[in-house]
Design a protein around this motif. Structure first.
Motif, PDB file in Angstrom:
ATOM      1  N   VAL A 109      26.390 -20.846 -46.599  1.00 53.78           N
ATOM      2  CA  VAL A 109      25.848 -21.874 -45.702  1.00 53.78           C
ATOM      3  C   VAL A 109      26.091 -23.268 -46.282  1.00 53.78           C
ATOM      4  N   ILE A 110      25.803 -23.448 -47.561  1.00 49.64           N
ATOM      5  CA  ILE A 110      25.939 -24.755 -48.209  1.00 49.64           C
ATOM      6  C   ILE A 110      27.408 -25.193 -48.269  1.00 49.64           C
ATOM      7  N   LEU A 111      28.292 -24.292 -48.671  1.00 50.89           N
ATOM      8  CA  LEU A 111      29.722 -24.635 -48.820  1.00 50.89           C
ATOM      9  C   LEU A 111      30.367 -24.957 -47.477  1.00 50.89           C
ATOM     10  N   THR A 112      30.050 -24.166 -46.465  1.00 55.46           N
ATOM     11  CA  THR A 112      30.626 -24.410 -45.130  1.00 55.46           C
ATOM     12  C   THR A 112      30.216 -25.777 -44.609  1.00 55.46           C
ATOM     13  N   ALA A 113      28.949 -26.104 -44.747  1.00 55.61           N
ATOM     14  CA  ALA A 113      28.452 -27.391 -44.251  1.00 55.61           C
ATOM     15  C   ALA A 113      29.067 -28.560 -45.022  1.00 55.61           C
ATOM     16  N   ILE A 145      35.346 -21.550 -41.512  1.00 55.24           N
ATOM     17  CA  ILE A 145      34.546 -20.731 -40.609  1.00 55.24           C
ATOM     18  C   ILE A 145      34.305 -19.350 -41.223  1.00 55.24           C
ATOM     19  N   GLY A 146      35.262 -18.892 -42.016  1.00 52.20           N
ATOM     20  CA  GLY A 146      35.160 -17.568 -42.615  1.00 52.20           C
ATOM     21  C   GLY A 146      34.595 -17.551 -44.021  1.00 52.20           C
ATOM     22  N   THR A 147      33.941 -18.631 -44.446  1.00 49.62           N
ATOM     23  CA  THR A 147      33.396 -18.689 -45.815  1.00 49.62           C
ATOM     24  C   THR A 147      32.456 -17.526 -46.110  1.00 49.62           C
ATOM     25  N   ILE A 148      31.600 -17.176 -45.175  1.00 46.83           N
ATOM     26  CA  ILE A 148      30.646 -16.087 -45.378  1.00 46.83           C
ATOM     27  C   ILE A 148      31.374 -14.773 -45.648  1.00 46.83           C
ATOM     28  N   PHE A 149      32.503 -14.565 -44.983  1.00 42.58           N
ATOM     29  CA  PHE A 149      33.259 -13.324 -45.171  1.00 42.58           C
ATOM     30  C   PHE A 149      33.923 -13.290 -46.548  1.00 42.58           C
ATOM     31  N   VAL A 150      34.449 -14.435 -46.974  1.00 38.46           N
ATOM     32  CA  VAL A 150      35.067 -14.520 -48.305  1.00 38.46           C
ATOM     33  C   VAL A 150      34.025 -14.237 -49.377  1.00 38.46           C
TER      34      VAL A 150
END
Length: 449
Positions: A109-113, A145-150
């Motif tokens: 959440v933090i990195l994506t934002a 957008i795919g940070t959570i998946f990584v």
């Protein structure tokens, strides 16, 4: 206790190391294909392939930073969980796994934002020019957008390896990578999405890998189970994970600082062509070091489990063999870069100028990497034994203390070639220092077991 993790302490060592290291190496090689395959396809886009390749290369520090946070939670917790399995404490192992998963979601959440908001100034700081910023921005906007998946795919996969299930860990990466290789040409060339297509293919592929990993860890096939209850963050567990995770985090996150330093220096003393050469060199660096890191990742659970079980001789024998295998690996793979650089370079570009420049600098850049297998093995041994402070020092040494200052100072006297020469100087000094620290530290740890 499940017999699958007990074999870490009882199976014949040579056969066990091979059975765990081989799938782990394959997994690491397959994993690196996500970015390398993207660059191979992007570099051959008609008309603007070279500029697009340089632009995507500029995003490398962001990709590395995202991976670094997954390493903080995954590689920081997985060895601790393996040690607990060795002590027959499955409940504690599952608590560490759950807290790692909770951290990975929070980091995502933090990195994506952050990077979504500040991507343009960050990319310019990382070496983008007006000619390449559009490609860098197009790629990273979709990738984020795919940070959570990584995070989940990379971070939690360490827990599959950590319980001795190297083949399952390999399959989790293989599924996504094969999908990525198939989707790349479809989105880039058939659907004419260019750089955006490469990013879409990567996000979809990582999503499939993440689903596979989570599905395994919540199933009865896993020795330690992932549950929502254990994802509630606990201060004492986070402190343990952070103590060990800071080392792999620094090892990976400092790649971003290194890339920033090298790219900005190359842009200043050379120009876009030199930044493009570094994009290729970074990709080749992955092709050399990733297999060795795969070997160490596969063998790490053996050391951690037997350390927890108090099996001193098995710990000692495993570390000795790991050092020998890793050194052999870097000697062979770096030897190709030193004596036949065109083999690697031709994979990424057909531009004559870029080919000639990269073939010229590659033998210099990879000279010190030939013995880097020693450092990889020693570093993993420190982490496997829970030696957080020593591991942290070694992680800081090569890049922060040596490479970055050398990359800033040397070009003032040697011009642009000083940037390329900084790498082998830092590597050799780092390997010699790590070897001395390893001998002293391991003697002390084994004596106290």
């Amino acid at each position: 206790m499940n017999h699958r993790d007990e074999r870490l302490g009882s199976a014949p060592l040579g056969k066990l190391m091979f059975s765990l290291a081989l799938p782990s190496v394959a997994a690491q090689l397959i994993n690196v294909l996500y970015n390398i395959v993207d660059r191979m396809y992007i570099g051959h886009i008609p008309g603007y392939g070279n500029a697009a390749l340089t632009g995507v290369g500029v995003t490398f520090p962001i990709l590395t930073m995202i991976s670094a946070f997954s390493a903080f939670a995954g590689m920081g917790g997985a060895p601790l969980a393996s040690i607990q399995l060795g002590k027959q404490n499955r409940q504690r192992a599952e608590q560490i796994l759950g807290n790692s998963a909770g951290l990975l979601v929070l980091f995502s959440v933090i990195l994506t934002a952050f990077f979504s908001i500040f991507k343009t100034p960050v990319l310019y700081a990382f070496g983008a020019s007006d000619a390449t910023i559009v490609y860098a921005r197009d790629y990273i906007s979709i990738y984020l957008i795919g940070t959570i998946f990584v995070q989940l795919a990379l971070g939690l996969n360490a827990y599959i390896s950590g319980q001795g299930e190297a083949k399952i860990a390999m399959l989790s990466v293989l599924i996504g990578a094969v999908l990525n290789i198939c989707l790349d040409p479809l989105f880039i060339f058939v659907l004419h999405m260019g750089v955006r297509g490469a990013a879409v293919a990567t996000v979809l592929s990582q999503a499939v890998s993440a689903i596979w990993v989570v599905h395994f860890l919540v199933s009865e096939k896993s020795v330690m189970r992932l549950t929502l209850k254990n994802m509630h963050l606990k201060k004492d567990v986070i402190k343990m994970i952070a103590g060990l995770g800071i080392s792999p985090f620094i090892m990976q996150s400092t790649e971003s600082l290194v890339t920033i330093t090298l790219n900005t220096g190359l842009q200043r003393y050379g120009g876009d062509l030199y930044v493009g050469s570094m994009s290729i060199l970074m990709s080749v660096m992955q092709m050399i070091t990733i297999p060795v890191q795969g070997i160490t990742q596969g063998i790490q659970p053996i050391i951690s489990y037997n350390y927890g079980a108090g099996n001193k001789e098995r710990v000692k024998a495993t570390m000795k063999r790991m050092i020998l295998v890793c050194l052999t690996g870097t000697l062979l793979l770096a030897g190709v870069a030193i004596f036949a650089p065109q083999i690697y370079t031709g994979l990424f570009t057909d531009n004559k100028g870029l080919l000639e420049l990269t073939c010229k600098v590659m033998p210099v850049y990879f000279l010190g990497i030939s013995i880097f297998g020693i450092q990889c093995a020693c570093q993993t041994s420190f982490i496997s034994l829970g030696q957080a402070k020593v591991s942290l020092f070694i992680a800081l040494l090569r890049k922060i203390i040596l490479l970055i200052p050398l990359a800033v100072i040397l070009p003032k006297f040697m011009g642009v070639m000083g940037i390329y020469r900084a790498e082998p100087i830092a590597d050799v000094i780092s390997v010699l220092t790590t070897s001395a620290v390893f001998i002293i530290t391991v003697k002390k740890v084994l004596r106290n077991m």
